[in-house]
Write an enzyme that holds these catalytic residues in place. Sequence first.
Site, mmCIF file in Angstrom:
data_model
loop_
_atom_site.group_PDB
_atom_site.id
_atom_site.type_symbol
_atom_site.label_atom_id
_atom_site.label_comp_id
_atom_site.label_asym_id
_atom_site.label_seq_id
_atom_site.Cartn_x
_atom_site.Cartn_y
_atom_site.Cartn_z
ATOM 1 N N ILE A 189 12.239 -43.228 -27.830
ATOM 2 C CA ILE A 189 13.299 -43.363 -28.832
ATOM 3 C C ILE A 189 12.865 -44.365 -29.893
ATOM 4 O O ILE A 189 12.359 -45.436 -29.569
ATOM 5 C CB ILE A 189 14.608 -43.869 -28.179
ATOM 6 C CG1 ILE A 189 15.009 -42.949 -27.024
ATOM 7 C CG2 ILE A 189 15.729 -43.958 -29.202
ATOM 8 C CD1 ILE A 189 16.104 -43.530 -26.149
ATOM 9 N N CYS A 190 13.095 -44.008 -31.161
ATOM 10 C CA CYS A 190 12.834 -44.955 -32.238
ATOM 11 C C CYS A 190 14.173 -45.524 -32.688
ATOM 12 O O CYS A 190 14.907 -44.890 -33.436
ATOM 13 C CB CYS A 190 12.138 -44.257 -33.400
ATOM 14 S SG CYS A 190 11.754 -45.373 -34.737
ATOM 15 N N LEU A 191 14.482 -46.673 -32.162
ATOM 16 C CA LEU A 191 15.759 -47.309 -32.503
ATOM 17 C C LEU A 191 15.478 -48.803 -32.635
ATOM 18 O O LEU A 191 14.922 -49.414 -31.722
ATOM 19 C CB LEU A 191 16.789 -47.025 -31.395
ATOM 20 C CG LEU A 191 18.205 -47.546 -31.596
ATOM 21 C CD1 LEU A 191 18.829 -46.960 -32.855
ATOM 22 C CD2 LEU A 191 19.088 -47.208 -30.402
#
Lengths: 199, 183
Positions: free
Chosen positions: A91-93
């Site tokens: 996840i790119c968060l």
Amino acid sequence: MANIAAKRIKREFKEVMNSEEVAGGYIKLALVNDSWTELQGTIVGPPDTPYEGGTFQLEIKVPETYPFNPPKIRFVTKIWHPNVSSVTGAICLDILKDQWAAALTLRTVLLSIQALLSAAEAGDPQDAVVAKQYRESQQLFLLTARHWTNVYAGGPSAIWEFDQKVQRLLDMGIDEHEARVALSHYDWELERATEQLFS
Amino acid sequence: MAETSEAKPSAPPPGGDAGEDDKRDERMLECNICLDTARDAVVSMCGHLFCWPCLHQWLETRPSRQVCPVCKAAISREKVIPLYGRGNTKQEDPRNKVPPRPAGQRTEPESAGGFPGFGFGEGFHMSFGIGAFPFGVFTSTFNFGDPRPSAAPRGTAQFEEEQFLSKIFLWVAILFVLWLVFA
């Protein structure tokens, strides 16, 4: 495991279990082992998104240095989203990276990931192919995401046309998931997907 | 604190039992990092409560990005305020522990009166000292530690003499300054 991490996870676990979101069935949290280092999170797809009706499993790994460093979270359930790798589920968060703050909890993180499903951030993609489709052919992106939700997350709406194309490749002896990835990458153009698979 | 109130299972009914109220009071004093009751409590300028050891570790973990763990406001070791409750005296001094908690800052209240030097007796001497500038330097340089004799009471012969002397010194000083200017 450091004392503070285990202690905090136990408290957070209790907090999540008593939260409205669990009562409403929006998020879930379960233990994987007794040492409180690994948990399994579940979020449901938010309404008015292609993920609606789907249930997504997340792998949560709590580092020794928690809560001073963020938990490591990835999607176990396959998902078609610009900020999630369609291969690894990474996840790119920002809050899971440099914007992490020690006062964030598993509950707020799960809710943030759920919010990410409602509002993708194509400017900072994790999966370049998905992000390109998201920007350039929104309609196709929505259908593909709904199809993946249906197949992998138990979503209600099947896309008949896509199922047919996957079946065609399946008949050629190609692995189902591989076929779906290839078709999704090539905007569901059967010829190009086949070409790529047999090249 | 919107997050905290949201997380509560259910709001206690108004006029609920004391146990619920106590529980809520305790939650108000929880450290935002370990979620336990804050010990060696410090509060940031943005108003968020932490255990000092917890906040210290947070600041150590990210030396380049010193932000409040709750609201991400700028924060620093120098700008947190320790909270000393009444029960604190019974505990051991938190500053002896590692890491040491920053001390509170005490500022003395501003005094109501004007400049104390221009008071009645002493100020009289002082203004003369300044008037007879070059000689004032001598007196203050050579009289280490000696207390200045107090002014002679008004009307006595000594008083007249002192007045006369200081006038002479004043004129000498003026002439000296004029000589410096014109020579």
